[in-house]
Design an enzyme around this catalytic site. Structure first.
Site, PDB file in Angstrom:
ATOM      1  CB  SER A 108      -0.481  -2.332  -3.247  1.00 41.33           C
ATOM      2  OG  SER A 108      -0.291  -2.531  -1.868  1.00 41.33           O
TER       3      SER A 108
ATOM      4  CB  SER B 179       3.014  -2.838  -1.297  1.00 43.02           C
ATOM      5  OG  SER B 179       2.338  -3.486  -2.354  1.00 43.02           O
TER       6      SER B 179
ATOM      7  CE  LYS C 282       4.106  -4.821  -5.290  1.00 43.73           C
ATOM      8  NZ  LYS C 282       2.708  -4.652  -4.850  1.00 43.73           N
TER       9      LYS C 282
END
Lengths: 491, 95
Positions: free
Chosen positions: A180, A156, A81
């Site tokens: 997330s 997310s 990420k």
């Protein structure tokens, strides 16, 4: 050496084939980069692809493999990420604010996966500063769900979930502040685990809400998630919020089955606001657990959990408003330099560098912390947090796991909830309580509704990730949901 | 819980976030709506409940006070928007 490598397999199968010499880490990295690049026009799961780094890491992994060294991650491609600092590789947090930011350090988690020999394929897309539930709030454009390209992958950590679901990479890392990791795992049909608060180092991870943030793994099965968690978990002298608790072998519960597993199912999590298709899939999963020896108790209640959403949307934005004060245009990041004063330049830097959702949360947090409102909002939320935590403790004193859906709906259409912030926030209804209470929690593939994946959510006691992974492993022996694979347009 | 445009501008000033008039109006509307959803907290009795700042009971973690190398100066400035003579350059703070 085979002409083609089967890229659809979990990481532990790649690891076995690498050890057997069926193919090298280099050929695996090249094949992976080729597939990921071919999928990108459909998915947009990455902000930056790291070919050069990947090939260098693959070469190093091949040396270790030739020497008979290395572990479960050696030579395994992984997506990271773009909230996790990577030395020499741009780390944007999906924000215009950090579009040109290149860290001078690796975060501890990246350092650990590199030491374990993992091959970083790229930095994955996310909602800006991890604030969002759809990956639409990325300054670099949204990621698409591989099951239906008109739909969101969740967020997310949407890029990390989408690329694993599409079998671009077998493993990825995300962060989870209110869901997330788990919500995108559910919406993309893979596994995602949020470790216990304090289990994994945040050193070098762009901070969002420091009392809630955790880094965690995505994977195609429980073994992969267990192996990756085993590498990233543990105390870090650079992060004093990490717990001095020993790291177990996270596969220790595999093979124990579901017999006697005490499952609490709060009825409030199956009530209003839940899509019928999701409810049916979850009821079916509960039936599978029960038929295989789990003891399901539907009388458990968590009365204050209904308030978890407002508690979260006060605490997280408050902490974010403090954490994001560092983006002042002076030390690094986007900078507006034509203002008349320090204050004007700072305000225009932040007004121009942050996107709409980040501004909304900074405003909300600043308001909740401001004079006259602190007691009514922030302090009140912290007190209700205590109640939620106590209720989880009580419920988990005579249950091993608390079961719920991961998300109230399957993947929704791009743009559908973009103009209604609170409708977007409701996505996190079932995942937020575990962040508020600090528990370990996992999302497991548990069926489909109208052709879209449904995730089953299990929350467990702090530091009992092994139990969650054991249950996920046992459930996967009885169902094949985790092997279902989306078919992307021909590439 | 209806916020006024002036309240939104005041919060934006505290947060050092420049907003245009459209943003002020949109945020006034959205934040007011979000705050309405928070009112259910008032129905929960917390009179004898202490606040929780974080969920894991760790406090005052110390490490030995031993000097160790810090970042190299060039690394510190590697991402600086403006630098001059080994300093971060900003507008004059005082007239």
């Amino acid at each position: 050496m085979p002409d083609t490598i089967d890229l659809d397999v979990p990481a532990h199968e790649h690891a076995a084939r690498l050890r057997a010499g069926d193919y090298t880490a280099r050929t695996l990295a090249e094949a992976t980069l080729e597939r990921v690049r071919a999928q990108e026009p459909s998915l947009h799961a990455y902000i930056t692809l790291t070919d050069e780094l990947a090939l260098a890491q693959a070469a190093a992994a091949d040396e270790r493999l030739r020497a008979g060294e290395g572990g479960p991650l050696t030579g395994i491609p992984i997506g990271v990420k773009d909230l996790l600092s990577t030395k020499g590789v741009r780390t944007t947090a999906a924000s215009k604010m950090l579009e040109q930011f290149t860290p001078v350090l690796d975060c501890t988690v990246v350092q650990r996966i590199q030491e374990a020999g993992a091959v970083i394929i790229g930095k994955t897309n996310l909602d800006e500063f991890a604030m969002g539930s759809s990956t639409e709030h990325s300054a670099f454009g949204p990621t698409h769900n591989p099951w239906d390209l008109d739909r969101v992958p969740g967020g997310s950590s949407g890029g990390s979930a989408a690329t694993v679901a599409a079998r671009g990479v077998p493993l990825s890392l995300g962060t989870d502040t209110g869901g997330s990791i788990r919500q995108p795992a559910a919406l993309c049909g893979i596994l995602g685990l949020k470790p216990t608060y304090g289990r994994v180092s945040r050193f070098g991870v762009v901070a969002f809400a420091s009392s809630l943030d955790q880094v965690g793994p995505f994977g195609l099965d429980a073994e992969d998630v267990a192996r990756l968690l085993g590498v990233i978990a543990g105390h870090d002298p650079n992060d004093s919020t990490t717990a001095p608790v020993p790291v177990p072998d996270y596969t220790e519960h595999f093979g124990r089955g579901l017999g006697g597993l005490r499952v609490g199912v709060p009825q409030q999590f199956l009530g209003e606001g839940l899509d019928d298709g999701v409810r049916q899939a979850i009821e079916q999963a509960i039936g599978v657990l029960e038929a295989n020896g789990a003891v399901v108790d539907r009388s458990v209640t968590l009365p204050s959990a209904d308030a978890a959403l407002p508690v979260y949307y006060l605490i997280a934005p408050s902490e974010a408003s403090a954490n994001l004060a560092r983006y002042d245009g002076v030390k690094y990041g986007y900078s507006y330099t034509s203002g008349a004063s320090v204050e004007e330049e700072m305000s225009l830097t932040r007004g121009g560098g942050f996107g709409p959702e980040v501004k909304r949360r900074i405003m909300l947090g600043t308001y909740a912390l401001s004079a006259g409102y602190y007691d009514a909002y922030y302090l009140k939320a912290q007190k209700v947090r205590t109640l939620i935590r106590r209720e989880f403790e009580a419920a988990l004193s005579d249950h091993d796991v608390i079961l719920s859906p991961t998300s109230p709906s399957t993947a929704f259409r791009l743009g559908e909830k973009l103009d209604d912030p609170y409708a977007m926030y409701l996505n996190d209804l079932y995942t937020i309580p575990a962040n508020i209470a600090g528990n370990a929690a996992i999302s497991i593939p548990a069926g489909f509704a109208d052709g879209l994946p449904v995730g089953l959510h299990l929350a467990g006691r702090p530091f009992e990730e092994s139990r969650l992974l054991g249950a996920a492993h046992a459930y996967a022996q009885l169902t094949d949901w985790h092997t279902r694979q989306p078919s992307l347009p021909a590439v | 819980m209806a916020l006024t445009a002036d309240e939104v501008r005041y919060i934006a000033r505290l947060a050092r976030v420049a907003l245009d008039d459209d943003e002020v109006e949109r945020l006034r509307d959205q934040l007011s709506g979000i705050l309405d959803h928070f009112q259910i907290l008032n129905d929960i009795d917390t009179s004898d409940v202490p606040p929780t700042a974080q969920s894991f009971d760790l406090a005052n973690v110390d490490r030995p006070d031993e000097p160790r190398p810090s970042l190299d100066r060039e690394e510190v400035f590697a991402n600086a928007p403006r630098r001059e003579d080994g300093y971060f350059r900003v507008r004059a703070v005082l007239d």
